[in-house]
Design an enzyme around this catalytic site. Sequence first.
Site, PDB file in Angstrom:
ATOM      1  N   HIS A 167       2.834   3.186  -4.838  1.00  0.00           N
ATOM      2  CA  HIS A 167       1.927   2.748  -3.807  1.00  0.00           C
ATOM      3  C   HIS A 167       2.703   2.067  -2.514  1.00  0.00           C
ATOM      4  O   HIS A 167       3.717   1.287  -2.444  1.00  0.00           O
ATOM      5  CB  HIS A 167       0.846   1.672  -4.242  1.00  0.00           C
ATOM      6  CG  HIS A 167       1.275   0.295  -4.512  1.00  0.00           C
ATOM      7  ND1 HIS A 167       1.683  -0.686  -3.922  1.00  0.00           N
ATOM      8  CD2 HIS A 167       1.426  -0.090  -6.102  1.00  0.00           C
ATOM      9  CE1 HIS A 167       2.118  -1.674  -4.699  1.00  0.00           C
ATOM     10  NE2 HIS A 167       1.919  -0.997  -5.782  1.00  0.00           N
ATOM     11  N   ASP A 168       2.110   2.352  -1.176  1.00  0.00           N
ATOM     12  CA  ASP A 168       2.739   2.025   0.007  1.00  0.00           C
ATOM     13  C   ASP A 168       4.077   2.187   0.157  1.00  0.00           C
ATOM     14  O   ASP A 168       4.826   1.714   1.075  1.00  0.00           O
ATOM     15  CB  ASP A 168       2.440   0.365  -0.011  1.00  0.00           C
ATOM     16  CG  ASP A 168       1.229  -0.071  -0.043  1.00  0.00           C
ATOM     17  OD1 ASP A 168       0.232   0.316   0.618  1.00  0.00           O
ATOM     18  OD2 ASP A 168       0.667  -0.515  -1.203  1.00  0.00           O
TER      19      ASP A 168
ATOM     20  N   GLY B 164       6.521  -0.470  -5.544  1.00  0.00           N
ATOM     21  CA  GLY B 164       5.767  -0.363  -4.413  1.00  0.00           C
ATOM     22  C   GLY B 164       6.508  -1.090  -3.222  1.00  0.00           C
ATOM     23  O   GLY B 164       7.232  -1.751  -3.439  1.00  0.00           O
TER      24      GLY B 164
END
Length: 257
Positions: free
Chosen positions: A119-120, A137
């Site tokens: 994520h991200d 992440g």
Amino acid sequence: MIHATAQIDPSARLGANVSVGAYSVIGAEVEIGEGTVIGPHVVIEGPTRIGRDNRISQFASLGGAPQDKKFQGERTELVIGDRNLIREFVTVNRGTGDGGGITRIGNDNWLLAYVHVAHDCQIGNNTVFSNYSALAGHVEIGDFVIMSGFSGVHQFCKVGAHAFIGMGCLVGSDVPPFVMMANEQRGRPRGINSEGLKRRGFDPTRIAAIKRAYRTLYMAGLTQADAREQLVTLAQESDDVRAMLDFLDRSERALAR
């Protein structure tokens, strides 16, 4: 060009000449640009936007919820650019509300089998992720970075443009542009990626300037603050050294040493 067994949500938007293979699942709020080819048994969850002329192989999973305990179901996205190659069993997660909300992959990247992008993460253009490489992440990857097989980057780290991460190398700090990391756990800098720079058309003068900057940063026995002062002088005659200096100024973690 859509196989009869594929399941496509009514809200999904597919551009011209998009191909979807057998048993693939395209979820709600997915947008796929024209000319993209999706193999069999692919799962794409939304909200996800994918650009033009991508090649997505069988069993890839894109746009899944982030693997983060803080995630509470907020609306987040995955954005993928154009002409990317995404091979078998690649997993790419959407962003989180606390991390900016978007996982982003640029153009002309190769993500080979079993690659994971958490994520991200923010990935630039023209990168290569070899088999089994992975990002935790909030990682930033610059243009033309090469991640060798079984390598990994710790959360919140940055890897600058044209860096090379060797096979099995685990990166736990920021890696400046052009630097080559050794193929050992807790990888260490081992010079610049000179061979890769030659292949990309860097002339000897540019490479020599990058080497001088590397020696200043890593081999002169200087503190990072003192090395930075010398890089300021070198940057006056080299845009590449300026890029290294800008990276140092943006770095929020310890620098790879």
